[in-house]
Design a protein around this motif. Sequence first.
Motif, short mmCIF file in Angstrom:
data_model
loop_
_atom_site.label_atom_id
_atom_site.label_comp_id
_atom_site.label_asym_id
_atom_site.label_seq_id
_atom_site.Cartn_x
_atom_site.Cartn_y
_atom_site.Cartn_z
N LYS A 141 0.61 -1.23 0.07
CA LYS A 141 0.10 0.07 -0.16
C LYS A 141 0.81 1.30 -0.15
N PRO A 142 1.89 1.33 0.75
CA PRO A 142 2.69 2.47 0.79
C PRO A 142 3.32 2.92 -0.66
N LEU A 143 3.72 1.78 -1.35
CA LEU A 143 4.40 1.83 -2.72
C LEU A 143 3.22 2.35 -3.72
N VAL A 144 1.93 1.75 -3.34
CA VAL A 144 0.86 2.07 -4.43
C VAL A 144 0.58 3.61 -4.30
N LYS A 145 0.82 4.22 -3.13
CA LYS A 145 0.52 5.46 -2.67
C LYS A 145 1.56 6.31 -3.25
N LEU A 146 2.87 6.22 -3.04
CA LEU A 146 3.83 6.61 -3.83
C LEU A 146 3.70 6.61 -5.42
N CYS A 147 3.55 5.47 -5.67
CA CYS A 147 3.22 5.58 -7.34
C CYS A 147 2.35 6.42 -7.90
N SER A 148 1.24 6.43 -7.15
CA SER A 148 -0.10 7.49 -7.34
C SER A 148 0.65 8.91 -7.49
N GLN A 149 1.17 9.29 -6.50
CA GLN A 149 1.88 10.77 -6.34
C GLN A 149 2.64 10.74 -7.59
#
Length: 216
Positions: A141-149
């Motif tokens: 999830k933290p990686l998905v959030k970073l990729c979204s940003q």
Amino acid sequence: MTTPHETVEELVRARLATALGGRRGVAESAAPIALFTLCWITTRSLKFSLTASVSVAVALLLVRVVQRSNVQFVVNALFGIGIATLFAARSGEARDVFLPGILINGGYGVAFIASIVIGWPIVGFMIGSLVGDPTGWHDDKPLVKLCSQLTWILALPCVLRVAVQYPLYATDHVALLGTAKLALGWPLQLAAFAAMAWLLGRNRTPADDETRSALG
């Protein structure tokens, strides 16, 4: 031997550097259309401007071939200016050189934003494809959030280019369109990369073993 990375940002930073081809790859991708814009503004000659832009793309490709280095980004540039040349040659209007770019930016903008909305940001696929596991990153999830940003940072320049350039294209203001192309090209792209570098330079998200495995 792969050097271990301690944070998600560090991992993504390393993978994006490969995906974007570094400074040289970015410069080679932008050079032909930038040269066309400069030539058109100074000469108002469609034929000369097209010839100059195609010539510089071919020259950059030859340099890559002689150096036996990766030709991917030059080929992309040559393909792009080739399509632009076909549009302009068919209509005989200089403004149509910029139409493919407007359409492409519009398409990219829609794709980037849609990927964020559905929870599968495109930057994640860019990174995952480099390590042979296009979807493994999505479990973190933290990686998905970073990729979204990061995907938002890529989407915003596309949206801004269309918002500024299409009205100029529709009203046939070629000189202003060319100026906007330059102003929203390199400067905006560098600003986006700077924002990505800042985001990735924070190193705030610890990378666990699962993330390291997903990203190599």
